[in-house]
Design an enzyme around this catalytic site. Structure first.
Site, PDB file in Angstrom:
ATOM      1  N   ASP A   1       1.090  -7.528   2.055  1.00  0.00           N
ATOM      2  CA  ASP A   1       1.130  -6.643   2.112  1.00  0.00           C
ATOM      3  C   ASP A   1       2.818  -5.907   1.721  1.00  0.00           C
ATOM      4  O   ASP A   1       2.924  -5.012   2.866  1.00  0.00           O
ATOM      5  CB  ASP A   1       0.124  -5.159   2.680  1.00  0.00           C
ATOM      6  CG  ASP A   1      -0.165  -3.687   2.413  1.00  0.00           C
ATOM      7  OD1 ASP A   1       0.715  -3.422   1.576  1.00  0.00           O
ATOM      8  OD2 ASP A   1      -0.468  -3.656   2.822  1.00  0.00           O
TER       9      ASP A   1
ATOM     10  N   HIS B   1       0.435  -1.228  -0.033  1.00  0.00           N
ATOM     11  CA  HIS B   1       0.303   0.170  -0.434  1.00  0.00           C
ATOM     12  C   HIS B   1       0.856   1.339  -0.259  1.00  0.00           C
ATOM     13  O   HIS B   1       0.563   2.767  -0.523  1.00  0.00           O
ATOM     14  CB  HIS B   1      -1.057   0.045   1.075  1.00  0.00           C
ATOM     15  CG  HIS B   1      -0.795   0.118   2.511  1.00  0.00           C
ATOM     16  ND1 HIS B   1      -0.669  -1.089   3.355  1.00  0.00           N
ATOM     17  CD2 HIS B   1      -0.343   1.612   3.341  1.00  0.00           C
ATOM     18  CE1 HIS B   1      -0.280  -0.301   4.515  1.00  0.00           C
ATOM     19  NE2 HIS B   1       0.726   1.544   4.254  1.00  0.00           N
TER      20      HIS B   1
ATOM     21  N   SER C   1       3.995   2.514   8.329  1.00  0.00           N
ATOM     22  CA  SER C   1       4.194   1.140   7.711  1.00  0.00           C
ATOM     23  C   SER C   1       4.484   1.111   7.145  1.00  0.00           C
ATOM     24  O   SER C   1       5.883   1.891   6.110  1.00  0.00           O
ATOM     25  CB  SER C   1       2.989   2.198   6.426  1.00  0.00           C
ATOM     26  OG  SER C   1       1.845   1.917   6.816  1.00  0.00           O
TER      27      SER C   1
HETATM   28  N1  ARG Z   1      -4.765   1.067   7.179  1.00  0.00           N
HETATM   29  C1  ARG Z   1      -3.318   0.109   6.833  1.00  0.00           C
HETATM   30  C2  ARG Z   1      -2.688   1.697   7.190  1.00  0.00           C
HETATM   31  O1  ARG Z   1      -2.992   3.095   6.973  1.00  0.00           O
HETATM   32  C3  ARG Z   1      -3.114   0.440   4.895  1.00  0.00           C
HETATM   33  C4  ARG Z   1      -3.918  -0.199   4.502  1.00  0.00           C
HETATM   34  C5  ARG Z   1      -4.377  -0.687   3.081  1.00  0.00           C
HETATM   35  N2  ARG Z   1      -4.988  -1.504   2.251  1.00  0.00           N
HETATM   36  C6  ARG Z   1      -6.106  -1.111   2.492  1.00  0.00           C
HETATM   37  N3  ARG Z   1      -7.094  -1.855   1.987  1.00  0.00           N
HETATM   38  N4  ARG Z   1      -6.733  -0.283   1.609  1.00  0.00           N
HETATM   39  O2  ARG Z   1      -1.379   1.567   7.144  1.00  0.00           O
END
Ligand code: ARG
Length: 757
Positions: A221, A85, A660
């Site tokens: 991811d 992501h 992330s």
């Molecule tokens: N919740 C994650 C973050 O803020 C991002 C995940 C991205 N995946 C998704 N399905 N939008 O770091």
């Protein structure tokens, strides 16, 4: 939260597995943590091996990726690992209906196939320094908040320019603990960062928005980049002559896997937290801010989704825009839920009550801190009635793309309207705008934006009652000769949008280019999109002074609150809120109980991917190759000791957005996973850390290696890395139980002696 911290500290002293995991610590303060059982928890490195300016250390493998994510260097040739992501924007930019890397994944077979990414940078921390004394020497308690800000800014700028002089480094000086401490950061920034590989979304985003922010999770991811430098070893803009970075350190990669209770630490660049937010701030978030933002975002998301589902080109064009908004939208929903369920408001009130009593114990304290809590109360009381109209006025213009884009043209119009037009400047501005337009239109679909326009304005109209905060907008529209909708019917807004999008130069690449090729004054200022933007401005301007005043009041209140709280609890170590600087968080791998009668295991496996499979739902489709590997159990050296393929795991590290892509590192300094998310039950975690519930969700590094090697056939990348596997623990042939019986103990000793020699 502070109450929990005391409890956490106590539990930490009592236990080995450690509850003391709250906190995003500055790397230069790691030493302070070493009396906290870090070694007993499993950390085998010295503080210098984690952060040092004299020798290479872990921090030299950690990258701030573009300022919004974290990456880690995993080979001596600049190979960098991060989240899927985090690469999503890059992958999307390189994609088209014919080369759909989002759907199919992408793997550079050779270095020459790696894809450059304009504007993406990899930033390394060279060193950091406490400059609190220098900055605060410029202020005194008599200064107003404004004077104080000016005085500190001046010193900060001086420190920055002194430190940058004669170097190729970028320096930042930042405030911590709301202006109670200041630190200087020296960075080396590499601007040639190329995409090396990404799995298909069916792996990298498996579970989609449905599983986002949730455990149990089965998402791979991850993605890979490579950092390049000039042939003489310096940061450089993209050039085919650049060579792969020779990093000071790269993380060895562990094939051992993780077990419950294993030590885990994370170094990364968390973006922002609000751990010192007061009860009044929480009330504002719960009653006004979050519900308003959720509603506005949802309208845009629903509009986009409906079109994306039907139109493959739009699906790719809007994939990244959709994903990031949807991520934030779900975050806000979870945060509100968490704040309520975990009674964070009441918790904060208790802290404030204790603080109030502490202040009242002495006249000196009353003198210094007597106004702090009432300042909070007053500031938030004045913000409350402004919050909803201000969000509508501000967000509507931001979320309608044509309106946001049109704002870039203000400067050109000013130049064209001047008495004597500076043709040179006009030329230069036009050139920049053409560049900007090229990028804008690549991922712009006017019909989609038109629907967003109609639906967002309708939402505005329906939610902001007639009065100062609304009519100006529609009046201005009338001036442009479209009639104010009499009712808030969808048709009326559709017609309005139709008019605007048919008559604007911003909503057609062709029209805009012909304007830019022959720019004349008056075209931008009378454009219906400009008029729409301008019509919203007075609402913001009207609300802004009060908002600015309240935020000004909060600046001082927050600084004194943190100062006071730390004085009130001198035995406690307080960590500063995240602010995109490098932080260290430690903890352990571990399961949790999300609710009564439910236990969540600390890891997931490939079996779970197959269980979630739904060929009719794009969020849950499984690539057939992955299925084949699963059926053949073809996991190679990446399988767990139990023969299964582990996909994700959780640990109680303290992270947030910006982290992330961060490396999860074991006690020996080896990479065991890549952090990518937080969990649903603790979404209020940015405001109050929940030791029993809060978890970091990571991809097990062995799944990453498996996907690269077995699924994508890019084993050459794995070969670049430094893989490590511990020797299996000694097993006595007699008792088969390790070193249990006398005989084995003797043998083990002998073996050890031999090994030493
Ligand atoms: N919740 C994650 C973050 O803020 C991002 C995940 C991205 N995946 C998704 N399905 N939008 O770091």
């Amino acid at each position: 939260m502070f109450k929990k911290l005391t409890l956490g500290l106590l539990l930490c002293l009592m236990s080995i597995s450690g509850f003391c995991d709250e906190g995003m610590w500055l790397p230069i303060h790691i030493k302070r943590l070493y009396n906290r059982d870090l070694q007993k928890m499993g950390l085998q490195l010295t503080p210098e091996e984690i952060y040092s300016i004299n020798q290479s250390s872990l921090k030299d493998a950690i990258v701030s990726l573009g300022g919004f994510c974290t990456g880690e260097i995993v080979s001596n040739q600049g190979l960098m690992l991060t989240n899927h992501h985090c690469a999503f924007g890059s992958i999307q930019t390189h994609s088209s209906v014919d080369h759909d890397y989002l759907t199919d994944g992408f793997w550079a077979k050779t270095r020459s196939e790696e894809l450059p990414n304009e504007k993406l940078y990899a930033r390394f921390l060279v060193r950091m320094e406490d400059v609190t004394r220098q900055v605060l020497s410029a202020v005194n308690e008599e200064m107003s908040a404004k004077e104080r800000a000016q005085a500190t800014r001046k010193v900060m700028e001086q420190l920055k320019s002194d430190a940058e002089e004669g170097t190729h480094y970028n320096v930042q000086v930042k405030s911590f603990y709301e202006g109670n401490e200041y630190y200087l950061f020296v960075y080396e920034t590499f601007r040639d960062v190329r995409l090396v590989g990404a799995p298909p979304s069916a792996i990298g985003k498996f579970g989609g928005d449905t599983d986002n922010w949730m455990w149990p999770r089965h998402t791979g991811d991850f993605s890979m980049f490579r950092v390049y430098m000039s042939p003489d070893g310096k940061p450089a803009e993209y050039s085919p002559n650049n060579v792969p970075l020779k990093p000071k350190h790269h993380l060895p990669v562990s094939l051992d896997g993780v077990k419950e209770g294993d030590f885990a630490m994370i170094l990364g660049f968390p973006g922002s937290t609000d751990r010192y937010l007061t009860s009044w701030g929480i009330d504002l978030a719960l009653s006004k801010k979050n519900p308003t933002m959720i509603k506005i975002f949802q309208t845009r998301l629903e509009t986009l989704k409906a079109i994306m589902n039907k139109n493959p080109k739009v699906r790719i064009q809007y994939a990244s825009k959709y994903a990031s908004l949807s991520n934030y939208w779900k975050y806000l929903i979870g945060q509100s839920k968490g704040l309520r369920r975990l009674h964070v408001y009441e918790e904060k009130q208790a802290i404030e009550e204790k603080f109030r009593n502490w202040i009242n114990e002495s006249p000196e304290r009353q003198k210094e801190y007597g106004d702090v809590l009432s300042s909070f109360k007053n500031a938030y009381e004045s913000l409350k009635p402004q919050e909803v109209p201000f969000r509508y006025a501000a967000l509507t213009g931001r979320l309608i793309e044509s309106m946001r884009f049109a704002e870039e043209f203000g400067m050109l119009e000013t130049l064209l309207e001047a008495d004597t037009v500076n043709q040179e400047k006009v030329k230069a501005t036009v050139k920049n705008l053409k560049e900007s337009a090229k990028k804008f239109y690549k991922d712009y679909n006017p019909a989609t934006d038109e629907q967003v326009f109609a639906n967002m304005l309708r939402l505005y109209y329906e939610n902001i009652p007639a009065g100062d905060n609304r009519p100006e907008f529609f009046k201005a529209m009338q001036k442009a000769e479209f009639s104010e909708p009499e009712t808030a019917s969808p048709e009326a807004f559709k017609a309005l949008a139709r008019y605007v999008y048919q008559n604007s130069v911003f909503t057609s690449e062709e029209k805009l280019n012909s304007f830019l090729n022959n720019p004349k004054k008056g075209i931008i200022s009378s454009d219906p999109v400009t008029l729409a933007t301008e019509a919203l401005a007075p609402v913001q301007m009207r609300l802004f002074p009060a908002i600015r005043q309240a935020y000004g009041q909060l600046v001082t209140a927050k600084r004194l609150f943190i100062k006071g709280i730390r004085e009130e609890n001198p035995e406690k170590l307080y960590y500063p809120d995240a602010n995109s600087t490098m932080r260290f968080t430690y903890g352990s791998v571990g399961s949790y109980s999300p609710q009564d009668a439910v236990e969540y295991n600390y890891y997931t496996t490939l079996k779970g991917v197959m269980e979630k499979e739904d060929p009719n739902n794009p969020e849950f489709t499984v690539p057939s190759k992955l299925k084949a590997l699963y059926e053949a159990k073809d996991y190679g050296r990446y399988a767990d000791a139990d023969g299964t393929m582990h996909v994700g795991f959780i640990s109680n590290n303290d992270i947030t957005g910006g982290n992330s892509g961060s490396p999860v590192i074991n006690g020996k300094g080896q990479l065991i996973g890549t952090a990518f998310d937080g969990n649903w039950e603790a979404m209020s975690g940015d405001i109050a850390f929940e030791p029993n519930l809060q978890r970091t969700i990571s991809v097990d590094i062995r799944y990453t290696l498996f996907v690269i090697d077995k699924f994508a056939g890019a084993g050459h990348l794995v070969e670049e890395m430094t893989l490590v596997k511990s020797e299996p623990p000694y097993q006595c042939p007699a008792c088969k139980k390790g070193k249990k019986c006398k005989k084995c103990r003797k043998k083990a000793k002998k073996k050890k002696r031999k090994a030493k020699k």
